[in-house]
Design a protein around this motif. Structure first.
Motif, PDB file in Angstrom:
ATOM      1  N   ALA A 186      26.749  28.917  42.882  1.00 51.66           N
ATOM      2  CA  ALA A 186      26.174  29.145  44.416  1.00 51.66           C
ATOM      3  C   ALA A 186      27.599  29.375  45.320  1.00 51.66           C
ATOM      4  O   ALA A 186      27.590  30.390  46.091  1.00 51.66           O
ATOM      5  N   LEU A 187      28.493  28.733  45.210  1.00 49.82           N
ATOM      6  CA  LEU A 187      29.656  28.829  46.029  1.00 49.82           C
ATOM      7  C   LEU A 187      30.491  29.899  45.595  1.00 49.82           C
ATOM      8  O   LEU A 187      31.158  30.712  46.474  1.00 49.82           O
ATOM      9  N   GLY A 188      30.173  30.520  44.521  1.00 49.15           N
ATOM     10  CA  GLY A 188      30.941  31.735  43.832  1.00 49.15           C
ATOM     11  C   GLY A 188      30.154  32.816  44.814  1.00 49.15           C
ATOM     12  O   GLY A 188      30.902  34.050  45.006  1.00 49.15           O
ATOM     13  N   VAL A 189      28.857  32.884  44.844  1.00 47.86           N
ATOM     14  CA  VAL A 189      28.167  33.824  45.849  1.00 47.86           C
ATOM     15  C   VAL A 189      28.898  33.894  47.346  1.00 47.86           C
ATOM     16  O   VAL A 189      29.410  34.989  47.724  1.00 47.86           O
ATOM     17  N   VAL A 190      29.306  32.752  47.785  1.00 48.95           N
ATOM     18  CA  VAL A 190      29.783  32.631  49.018  1.00 48.95           C
ATOM     19  C   VAL A 190      31.253  33.353  49.027  1.00 48.95           C
ATOM     20  O   VAL A 190      31.627  34.071  49.748  1.00 48.95           O
ATOM     21  N   ARG A 191      31.824  32.748  47.868  1.00 42.83           N
ATOM     22  CA  ARG A 191      33.276  33.511  47.943  1.00 42.83           C
ATOM     23  C   ARG A 191      33.293  34.962  47.883  1.00 42.83           C
ATOM     24  O   ARG A 191      34.122  35.546  48.242  1.00 42.83           O
TER      25      ARG A 191
END
Lengths: 347, 347
Positions: free
Chosen positions: B176-181
């Motif tokens: 999920a935070l990879g998508v943000v990154r």
């Protein structure tokens, strides 16, 4: 001082010997049951601000006893000076929790009674009597809320509640938990699921404690588990208190709004139990400023650091549940089914 | 050892000098960033069980490195004894977190590779290489998830997330935070609202910390504030990871289900970002036993007592979000819009 229904001191009371306001320090529960004496107005204000005493109805009594305390402490020799002192005290008391309508209500009620006094001694007597009346009436009020609300709980039901709308939020008996107590007094078996109520954990600290004192079965969950508990069929109804009820919404502890949506989704009734003194006849959702609390409440849990010390935090104290999410508002004047006009409540 | 994208060590890795599994002890964050060395299988099992390492993809690597560690430690002289040792190790590893499908997946993948070995030394080499491949592939997988998911985030968006589906839940980058990154890497400004994720506070402890390390704007809220934040218009989308995805539901950290209902109510898209290794093709909501965790997690927050010591507690680790509440499942094999058949994912 009065002994409460459960053989413990009432949540808040007046101590005649020390001329002080005595209250249960709820920030120390469940580790310690400690009574503190507020002999000065500033110590009472501190107790309100730091939630040593909290809960809408208890704050009404705190406001009232606060004015009585100010009258007792005032060195005024004439009515004019005394009135001036009490107005300063009223302002100080009200500013401690700006969203809590009952606090201001208790303050104003006792202030108003002062007009009957002929001299400063009369002011002292009248303010104390009026504050005591508020406390007495609160117990009677909660018994009425319990009486009207008990019919909504069936034998064997499990009630989910948020924060603490119990004995310790009031002078005695409780609003939401008063309904539970009244249902149990009628012979029903009722279980409670207590949401811990982050960030100050009034649910885990206070609701569980006071229910266990009364041997009422209670299960503690994290706030985020409420939806799943409903999905699993563990919840028959949601029952919460209120800090302020306007025409369109119910202001209550942050998280209440989420529970109302979850209840709607799972077709579970959502009840609000509160005295009519919680009604704000002129207010609307948009007219009330929601208190934003200290970010430290989310960065720390007591001694335990939970987050980076400089993390940005959003920490509203309350939220507003739309009246259309509420199945019924249970008050000391009866039960009201939204939509209803607040004015009709007092007819 | 590899250095991660953010100049910190990867979440989990193999240390050649000490022949041990090294990992970031996430129970100490955010106070302390500490690398621990697991030189025995029991210390690795303890680290998994107590969530020193957690997060579905990181557990896949932990399972893989666990078998490599067992092979390295085994005194077996022949393939048969070695295989027996590895099977014992596999059982021990899998039993630490029974709901976490990736853990078993990592274990089984490395076990399966052993069949290519001609002798015990070969087993040691092959298991280590296979575990390293899992770690490498996880980074590549997360980059793909990020690539496919970034299009859902618009410049200026605020994303609400639950628990930690970030770099520290994986070997690197995050789901999920990879998508943000990835969205930020494309030049978009993205803000994150991190739900604290009671009772173990992975959101407040880990998500906020890893985002702050990368200077990604993050605001911490209590889980119970999510609904109100959405009502206030503060949330553009919800983006979470997954521990297990079956045909009908997404198993993820307790609280995810509630967020999915809140997102539906507020017409906010609800995205799940996870590698296809999280898919459980034969499972259904009813076929998965949800791990019930220690009641002490709700009675205490580290050193801080939050509830009466003997209060009853309901503490499920996960909940199951129905696929109809999910807008899209973002995987390394592309984006899937429910309803879809899991089998089609691998076509």
């Amino acid at each position: 001082m009065f002994t409460s229904e459960s053989d413990l001191m009432r949540t808040i009371d007046w101590n005649e010997e020390s001329n002080s306001v005595v209250l249960v320090d709820q920030t120390l529960l469940p580790q310690e049951y400690k009574i503190i004496e507020c002999k000065t107005l500033s110590s009472l204000c501190e107790a309100i601000k730091t939630l040593r005493i909290r809960g809408a109805p208890a704050l009404g009594a705190a406001g009232g006893f606060g004015i009585a305390l100010a009258a007792s402490l005032s060195g005024a020799k004439d009515l004019e000076s005394m009135t001036r002192d009490l107005k300063v005290a009223a302002k100080a008391l009200k500013s401690t929790r700006p969203t809590a309508v009952n606090l201001g209500w208790g303050v104003d009620r006792v202030l108003k009674a002062v007009s009957d006094a002929f001299d400063v001694r009369g002011v002292r007597d009248i303010t104390l009597q009026e504050a005591r009346d508020i406390a007495e009436e609160d117990v009677a009020t909660n018994k009425l809320i319990g009486k009207y609300g008990a019919k909504f709980l069936k034998d064997g039901d499990t009630v989910l509640t948020h924060c603490n709308a119990g004995r310790l939020a009031c002078v005695d008996w409780g609003t939401a938990l008063g309904v539970v107590r009244s249902a149990i007094a009628e012979g029903k078996e009722i279980k409670v699921i207590a949401c811990e109520t982050r960030p100050l954990n009034q649910g885990s600290r206070i609701t569980t404690w006071e229910l266990m004192q009364d041997k009422i079965p209670v299960t503690l969950i994290a706030d985020s588990m409420a939806g799943w508990a409903m999905h699993q069929g563990l919840v028959d109804s949601v029952l919460v208190g209120a800090d302020r009820i306007t025409q369109d919404v119910v202001f209550n502890k942050i998280g209440t709004y989420t529970h109302s949506i979850l209840a709607k989704e799972h077709e579970i009734p959502f009840y609000v139990a509160a005295p009519v003194s919680t009604f704000d006849f002129k207010g609307w959702e948009g007219s009330v400023r929601i208190e934003m609390r200290d970010p430290e409440e989310l960065r720390f849990s007591g001694c335990q650091q939970l987050a980076p010390k400089d993390v940005e935090v959003y920490n509203p104290a309350f939220d507003a549940t739309p009246m259309e999410n509420v199945t019924a508002v249970i008050t000391d004047k009866g039960v009201f089914y939204p939509p209803f006009l607040l004015d009709e409540v007092l007819v």
